[in-house]
Design a protein around this motif. Structure first.
Motif, PDB file in Angstrom:
ATOM      1  N   ASP A 122       0.866  -1.137   0.028  1.00  0.00           N
ATOM      2  CA  ASP A 122      -0.020  -0.070   0.041  1.00  0.00           C
ATOM      3  C   ASP A 122       1.011   1.335  -0.060  1.00  0.00           C
ATOM      4  O   ASP A 122       0.523   2.269  -0.869  1.00  0.00           O
ATOM      5  CB  ASP A 122      -0.899   0.035   1.273  1.00  0.00           C
ATOM      6  N   GLU A 123       1.889   1.264   0.856  1.00  0.00           N
ATOM      7  CA  GLU A 123       2.893   2.484   0.908  1.00  0.00           C
ATOM      8  C   GLU A 123       3.564   2.502  -0.582  1.00  0.00           C
ATOM      9  O   GLU A 123       3.673   3.930  -1.014  1.00  0.00           O
ATOM     10  CB  GLU A 123       3.789   2.361   2.028  1.00  0.00           C
ATOM     11  N   ILE A 124       4.146   1.528  -0.986  1.00  0.00           N
ATOM     12  CA  ILE A 124       4.802   1.718  -2.232  1.00  0.00           C
ATOM     13  C   ILE A 124       3.971   1.982  -3.444  1.00  0.00           C
ATOM     14  O   ILE A 124       4.407   2.918  -4.232  1.00  0.00           O
ATOM     15  CB  ILE A 124       5.766   0.602  -2.461  1.00  0.00           C
ATOM     16  N   TRP A 125       2.903   1.134  -3.704  1.00  0.00           N
ATOM     17  CA  TRP A 125       2.319   1.333  -4.916  1.00  0.00           C
ATOM     18  C   TRP A 125       0.840   2.056  -4.755  1.00  0.00           C
ATOM     19  O   TRP A 125       0.142   2.459  -5.564  1.00  0.00           O
ATOM     20  CB  TRP A 125       2.106  -0.201  -5.490  1.00  0.00           C
ATOM     21  N   GLY A 126       0.490   2.303  -3.369  1.00  0.00           N
ATOM     22  CA  GLY A 126      -0.787   2.945  -3.374  1.00  0.00           C
ATOM     23  C   GLY A 126      -1.946   1.893  -3.912  1.00  0.00           C
ATOM     24  O   GLY A 126      -2.115   0.620  -3.530  1.00  0.00           O
ATOM     25  N   GLY A 127      -2.869   2.562  -4.565  1.00  0.00           N
ATOM     26  CA  GLY A 127      -3.877   1.671  -5.220  1.00  0.00           C
ATOM     27  C   GLY A 127      -3.655   0.918  -6.522  1.00  0.00           C
ATOM     28  O   GLY A 127      -4.446   0.688  -7.269  1.00  0.00           O
TER      29      GLY A 127
END
Length: 266
Positions: free
Chosen positions: A47-52
Motif C-alpha cells: 500500500d505504501e509503495i504502490w498505493g491503489g
C-alpha cells in the motif's frame, strides 16, 4: 549498524553508506525502520509503495527489495543473508520486523534527549535543558526522510518528526529566555517565524523574546504582521492566546505574573 531518519534516510555500517539507491527499496526500508520492533505486513508495504495501483507482481517485487536490503546488510557486516533474516530483518508470517539495538537509530535518541531536557526544565535547570536540546538537535541533518517518496503510511511519520523538531527548537528558545540570553532567543525565534509563517506559537515566542530584550514596539509589530498575514491569506484572526499576549504587551505596565508564566519576565 546505524539507521538515520532525521534527514535523508541512511543505513550505515562502520560509517559505510549502504542505503538503497532504488526509490522503492528506500521506501520499504523507511517504513520498516519507522516501525522498528513492530511487524510491518506485506499489504502495508505494498500500500505504501504502490498505493491503489499495485501490479500483480507487487508481492514478488517486495520480497526482492527486502532480499536486496538483507544482502547489503550481510555483505557490509561480514555476515550471511540467512543470519540477517534470522536476527536483524526478520520475516514473521506475512510481515517483516526490524530489530534495532539501543543507540543505533537517531530518532529514539533524539526523543530521549528532548524528554530529558523537559525534565531538566521541571527542575529549573535551563542550562542542562539547553545542553540536552542542542545534543538532540545535532542528530538532525535536514528534513526527515527527504530522499524517500512518502506514501500514505510514511507521510504521517514525517509530519510527526517535523513537529517534534519544531517542539525541540521552541523549547530551546524557552531555555535561552530562562537564562536571560535574549538576543540568541530572538535570532532563533526569527528563524522559526520565517520557516513557519502561520505558526502562532513561534510568533508568540518571538514577541516574548523581543519584549525581554527591551524591544516592545518590535514585539507588537510581530503581532501586527501575523494578524495581517492571517487575515489576508486565510481570512481568520490569531487565537485568543496570542491576542492576550498582545493585549498584555500593549499596557504601559504589563502584567508581570502573566509574562513570567509566558517565559518572559526575568
Amino acid at each position: 549498524m546505524e539507521f538515520r531518519t532525521l534527514g535523508n534516510l541512511a543505513l550505515l555500517v562502520d560509517r559505510r553508506d549502504i542505503t538503497p539507491t532504488a526509490p522503492k527499496q528506500r521506501q520499504a526500508l523507511a517504513l520498516i525502520t519507522l516501525r522498528a520492533g513492530q511487524r510491518v505486513s506485506m499489504p502495508m508495504l505494498i500500500d505504501e509503495i504502490w498505493g491503489g495501483l499495485a501490479p500483480r507482481t507487487a508481492m514478488t517485487a517486495l520480497q526482492t527489495y527486502v532480499g536486496q536490503i538483507r544482502r547489503a546488510m550481510a555483505e557490509a557486516t561480514g555476515s550471511t543473508v540467512k543470519a540477517v533474516a534470522a536476527e536483524r530483518l526478520i520475516t514473521d508470517g506475512n510481515s517483516y520486523l526490524l530489530n534495532v539495538g539501543e543507540g543505533e537509530w537517531d530518532k529514539p535518541l533524539f526523543e530521549r534527549l528532548v524528554q530529558d531536557s523537559r525534565e531538566a526544565f521541571a527542575r529549573d535547570d535551563a542550562a542542562e535543558a539547553e545542553r540536552l536540546l542542542r545534543r538532540g538537535l545535532s542528530q538532525w541533518h535536514g528534513r526527515p526522510l527527504a530522499n524517500v517518496r512518502a506514501g500514505r503510511l510514511i507521510a504521517p511519520h514525517i509530519q510527526r518528526l517535523v513537529e517534534l523538531h519544531l517542539g525541540a527548537r521552541t523549547l530551546l528558545v524557552d531555555a535561552m529566555l530562562r537564562m536571560g540570553r535574549t538576543q540568541e532567543a530572538v535570532e532563533e525565534a526569527r528563524e522559526l517565524v520565517t520557516e513557519h509563517p502561520y505558526h502562532e506559537l513561534v510568533h508568540a515566542q518571538l514577541m516574548r523574546a523581543l519584549y525581554s530584550s527591551g524591544r516592545r514596539a518590535a514585539a507588537l509589530e510581530v503581532y501586527q504582521q501575523l494578524r495581517n498575514h492571517m487575515k489576508d491569506t486565510l481570512g481568520i484572526s490569531p487565537s485568543p492566546t496570542i491576542n492576550t499576549l498582545h493585549h498584555v504587551l500593549l499596557q504601559d505596565e504589563p502584567d508581570e505574573q502573566f509574562l513570567a508564566l509566558s517565559g518572559v519576565a526575568s
